[in-house]
Design a protein around this motif. Sequence first.
Motif, PDB file in Angstrom:
ATOM      1  N   ASN A 182      -6.800   4.837   9.679  1.00  0.00           N
ATOM      2  CA  ASN A 182      -5.414   4.406   9.802  1.00  0.00           C
ATOM      3  C   ASN A 182      -4.532   5.363   9.012  1.00  0.00           C
ATOM      4  OD1 ASN A 182      -3.223   2.721  10.479  1.00  0.00           O
ATOM      5  ND2 ASN A 182      -3.415   1.618   8.566  1.00  0.00           N
ATOM      6  N   GLN A 183      -3.449   5.828   9.619  1.00  0.00           N
ATOM      7  CA  GLN A 183      -2.569   6.770   8.952  1.00  0.00           C
ATOM      8  C   GLN A 183      -1.296   6.091   8.493  1.00  0.00           C
ATOM      9  OE1 GLN A 183      -2.084  11.008  10.145  1.00  0.00           O
ATOM     10  NE2 GLN A 183      -0.031  10.341  10.664  1.00  0.00           N
ATOM     11  N   VAL A 184      -0.892   6.391   7.265  1.00  0.00           N
ATOM     12  CA  VAL A 184       0.361   5.899   6.702  1.00  0.00           C
ATOM     13  C   VAL A 184       1.123   7.113   6.175  1.00  0.00           C
ATOM     14  CG1 VAL A 184      -0.590   3.656   6.048  1.00  0.00           C
ATOM     15  CG2 VAL A 184      -0.659   5.518   4.407  1.00  0.00           C
ATOM     16  N   LEU A 185       2.391   6.921   5.878  1.00  0.00           N
ATOM     17  CA  LEU A 185       3.175   7.947   5.208  1.00  0.00           C
ATOM     18  C   LEU A 185       3.316   7.535   3.750  1.00  0.00           C
ATOM     19  CD1 LEU A 185       5.977   8.622   7.832  1.00  0.00           C
ATOM     20  CD2 LEU A 185       3.945   9.998   7.366  1.00  0.00           C
ATOM     21  N   CYS A 186       3.142   8.486   2.837  1.00  0.00           N
ATOM     22  CA  CYS A 186       3.168   8.173   1.400  1.00  0.00           C
ATOM     23  C   CYS A 186       4.066   9.137   0.644  1.00  0.00           C
ATOM     24  CB  CYS A 186       1.776   8.297   0.798  1.00  0.00           C
ATOM     25  SG  CYS A 186       0.613   7.104   1.400  1.00  0.00           S
ATOM     26  N   GLU A 187       4.573   8.608  -0.460  1.00  0.00           N
ATOM     27  CA  GLU A 187       5.328   9.403  -1.413  1.00  0.00           C
ATOM     28  C   GLU A 187       5.005   8.857  -2.794  1.00  0.00           C
ATOM     29  OE1 GLU A 187       9.781  11.323  -1.415  1.00  0.00           O
ATOM     30  OE2 GLU A 187       9.368   9.553  -0.245  1.00  0.00           O
ATOM     31  N   LYS A 188       4.692   9.748  -3.742  1.00  0.00           N
ATOM     32  CA  LYS A 188       4.400   9.347  -5.116  1.00  0.00           C
ATOM     33  C   LYS A 188       5.596   9.712  -5.985  1.00  0.00           C
ATOM     34  CE  LYS A 188       0.893   8.315  -6.907  1.00  0.00           C
ATOM     35  NZ  LYS A 188       0.439   7.008  -7.339  1.00  0.00           N
ATOM     36  N   PHE A 189       6.211   8.691  -6.591  1.00  0.00           N
ATOM     37  CA  PHE A 189       7.347   8.932  -7.475  1.00  0.00           C
ATOM     38  C   PHE A 189       6.916   9.042  -8.927  1.00  0.00           C
ATOM     39  CE2 PHE A 189       9.132   6.816  -3.743  1.00  0.00           C
ATOM     40  CZ  PHE A 189      10.019   7.781  -3.350  1.00  0.00           C
ATOM     41  N   SER A 190       5.762   8.479  -9.253  1.00  0.00           N
ATOM     42  CA  SER A 190       5.171   8.570 -10.577  1.00  0.00           C
ATOM     43  C   SER A 190       3.693   8.221 -10.407  1.00  0.00           C
ATOM     44  CB  SER A 190       5.841   7.584 -11.550  1.00  0.00           C
ATOM     45  OG  SER A 190       5.434   6.250 -11.271  1.00  0.00           O
ATOM     46  N   PRO A 191       2.877   8.407 -11.444  1.00  0.00           N
ATOM     47  CA  PRO A 191       1.474   8.024 -11.304  1.00  0.00           C
ATOM     48  C   PRO A 191       1.290   6.541 -10.959  1.00  0.00           C
ATOM     49  CG  PRO A 191       1.736   9.447 -13.194  1.00  0.00           C
ATOM     50  CD  PRO A 191       3.130   9.109 -12.706  1.00  0.00           C
ATOM     51  N   ALA A 192       2.267   5.705 -11.314  1.00  0.00           N
ATOM     52  CA  ALA A 192       2.136   4.265 -11.079  1.00  0.00           C
ATOM     53  C   ALA A 192       2.916   3.757  -9.877  1.00  0.00           C
ATOM     54  CB  ALA A 192       2.584   3.501 -12.318  1.00  0.00           C
ATOM     55  N   HIS A 193       3.688   4.604  -9.202  1.00  0.00           N
ATOM     56  CA  HIS A 193       4.515   4.128  -8.096  1.00  0.00           C
ATOM     57  C   HIS A 193       4.250   4.949  -6.840  1.00  0.00           C
ATOM     58  CE1 HIS A 193       8.699   3.541  -6.137  1.00  0.00           C
ATOM     59  NE2 HIS A 193       7.827   2.703  -5.641  1.00  0.00           N
ATOM     60  N   THR A 194       3.782   4.269  -5.820  1.00  0.00           N
ATOM     61  CA  THR A 194       3.520   4.884  -4.519  1.00  0.00           C
ATOM     62  C   THR A 194       4.349   4.176  -3.472  1.00  0.00           C
ATOM     63  OG1 THR A 194       1.237   5.313  -5.181  1.00  0.00           O
ATOM     64  CG2 THR A 194       1.732   5.444  -2.832  1.00  0.00           C
ATOM     65  N   GLN A 195       5.097   4.946  -2.701  1.00  0.00           N
ATOM     66  CA  GLN A 195       5.830   4.395  -1.562  1.00  0.00           C
ATOM     67  C   GLN A 195       4.948   4.591  -0.341  1.00  0.00           C
ATOM     68  OE1 GLN A 195       8.839   3.026  -1.954  1.00  0.00           O
ATOM     69  NE2 GLN A 195       9.168   2.521   0.163  1.00  0.00           N
ATOM     70  N   VAL A 196       4.683   3.511   0.396  1.00  0.00           N
ATOM     71  CA  VAL A 196       3.822   3.575   1.573  1.00  0.00           C
ATOM     72  C   VAL A 196       4.576   3.048   2.774  1.00  0.00           C
ATOM     73  CG1 VAL A 196       1.684   2.744   2.628  1.00  0.00           C
ATOM     74  CG2 VAL A 196       1.741   3.227   0.178  1.00  0.00           C
ATOM     75  N   GLN A 197       4.551   3.789   3.864  1.00  0.00           N
ATOM     76  CA  GLN A 197       5.089   3.320   5.132  1.00  0.00           C
ATOM     77  C   GLN A 197       3.898   3.088   6.055  1.00  0.00           C
ATOM     78  OE1 GLN A 197       8.007   6.087   6.583  1.00  0.00           O
ATOM     79  NE2 GLN A 197       9.586   5.274   5.244  1.00  0.00           N
ATOM     80  N   TRP A 198       3.655   1.808   6.348  1.00  0.00           N
ATOM     81  CA  TRP A 198       2.541   1.418   7.207  1.00  0.00           C
ATOM     82  C   TRP A 198       2.913   1.602   8.663  1.00  0.00           C
ATOM     83  CZ3 TRP A 198      -2.069  -0.318   5.277  1.00  0.00           C
ATOM     84  CH2 TRP A 198      -2.094  -0.658   3.939  1.00  0.00           C
ATOM     85  N   THR A 199       1.923   1.901   9.494  1.00  0.00           N
ATOM     86  CA  THR A 199       2.161   1.947  10.929  1.00  0.00           C
ATOM     87  C   THR A 199       2.348   0.521  11.414  1.00  0.00           C
ATOM     88  OG1 THR A 199      -0.186   1.816  11.434  1.00  0.00           O
ATOM     89  CG2 THR A 199       0.771   4.014  11.265  1.00  0.00           C
TER      90      THR A 199
END
Length: 93
Positions: free
Chosen positions: A11-28
């Motif tokens: 499964n593919q998602v889009l991700c962005e890491k703003f810090s080691p503790a914060h991940t932005q995930v866009q689910w399909t």
Amino acid sequence: MRPVACGACGNQVLCEKFSPAHTQVQWTGDAAEACPRIRARVAAGELSARVRSCDALRESIARAVEDGALTVDGTRESEQAGGRYATVGVTDG
């Protein structure tokens, strides 16, 4: 945002890491069908929108950070994958 594929189900998602503790995930839009772990939770009665993550996907995101494919500051250039996505902020624990 960088595409990251789950090492377990693909499964593919889009991700962005703003810090080691914060991940932005866009689910399909079809994550509940593509991911067997999410699918099992939905089948058990949980709403798919309430399933915030999957351990295998978290491991895949961590591996992408370790490999340099996903940088912690989120500034690396990338091509976005097409499709419908829902944004979920995930705090790594």
